[in-house]
Design a protein around this motif. Structure first.
Motif, mmCIF file in Angstrom:
data_model
loop_
_atom_site.group_PDB
_atom_site.id
_atom_site.type_symbol
_atom_site.label_atom_id
_atom_site.label_comp_id
_atom_site.label_asym_id
_atom_site.label_seq_id
_atom_site.Cartn_x
_atom_site.Cartn_y
_atom_site.Cartn_z
ATOM 1 N N MET A 106 0.884 -1.218 -0.071
ATOM 2 C CA MET A 106 -0.026 0.074 -0.132
ATOM 3 C C MET A 106 1.032 1.394 -0.041
ATOM 4 N N ASN A 186 -7.083 -1.351 -3.513
ATOM 5 C CA ASN A 186 -6.039 -0.847 -2.583
ATOM 6 C C ASN A 186 -5.947 0.395 -2.510
ATOM 7 N N ALA A 191 -9.428 -3.429 2.237
ATOM 8 C CA ALA A 191 -8.628 -4.593 2.620
ATOM 9 C C ALA A 191 -9.479 -5.724 2.280
ATOM 10 N N ALA A 197 -3.698 -6.493 1.607
ATOM 11 C CA ALA A 197 -3.770 -5.742 0.219
ATOM 12 C C ALA A 197 -4.128 -6.834 -0.723
ATOM 13 N N TRP A 198 -4.927 -6.366 -1.768
ATOM 14 C CA TRP A 198 -5.405 -7.184 -2.827
ATOM 15 C C TRP A 198 -4.443 -7.554 -3.708
#
Length: 223
Positions: A106, A186, A191, A197-198
């Motif tokens: 991120m 993101n 989330a 994070a994706w």
């Protein structure tokens, strides 16, 4: 030049897991440093030994990294937010220590946003846990035998419910690739159900639940 301190957290079990091992985290942070033109002043590696790892006194390497960062005015960088903490209260304490944190997964999030991500992740875990317990209780009330199959069904129901909660956000951007959708989620500070994070794989499974079982394979080939 920006100065950063690398903080890596691993355990014996996690060493071999993709994305959680020592080398994977080192590589992620090295790429972040190179992309942002930052210098890695030091690296601190924490090896978990058991429960209670979110207590600062149980994580001497994090304490050392914090002291070092304050001394030289550096930013502490972790590969993923859960490598720093999964606990909202502990995370809030860290964010209040006058040290900046960055998460490679991120990269645009500041301390305040990271705190929000932790809170959202905790809320999502609580919701999923509550739905799983409710599904198990309902199954038990019907006289079902609660074994692995029942638990798997309850978990699947909770995952589907989480996917449905994101339907209005995801459906308008389904024309994008799964990697682009991951970046979109993101950037919005949303989330995954586990607070991470994706990634493309997470998005593919999410879309599977919203559009059908064959979508993940098709999307992965097209991405």
């Amino acid at each position: 030049m920006t100065v950063i301190i690398s903080y890596i957290r691993v355990s014996t079990q996690q060493q071999g897991r993709s994305g959680l091992g020592l080398e994977a985290q080192q590589a992620d942070i090295a790429r972040f440093a190179a992309a942002s033109g930052a210098e890695i002043a030091a690296e601190y590696v924490e090896v978990e030994t058991g429960k209670g790892a979110d207590a600062l006194e149980s994580r001497p390497q994090l304490a050392a990294a914090l002291a070092h960062a304050r001394k030289i005015g550096a930013t502490i960088v972790v590969a993923k937010l859960d490598r720093l903490t999964r606990n909202v209260e502990f995370g809030a304490g860290l964010m209040n220590r006058k040290v900046n944190f960055k998460v490679v997964a991120m990269p645009h999030a500041d301390n305040f946003q990271l705190h929000l991500f932790l809170a959202l992740a905790e809320q999502e875990r609580d919701v999923i846990s509550a739905r799983t317990k409710a599904a198990l209780a309902a199954a038990k009330a019907r006289g079902a035998v609660l074994g692995n199959a029942a638990l798997a069904k309850a978990n699947a129901d909770a995952a589907q419910a989480f996917a449905e909660s994101l339907r209005e956000i995801v459906e308008p951007v389904l024309c994008r690739s799964i990697r682009q959708i991951a970046a979109y989620l993101n950037e919005r500070g949303i989330a995954t159900a586990t607070g991470s994070a994706w990634r493309a794989s997470n998005v593919a499974r999410l879309i599977d639940r919203l559009k059908g079982e064959t979508y993940a394979e098709e999307a992965a080939q097209a991405a």
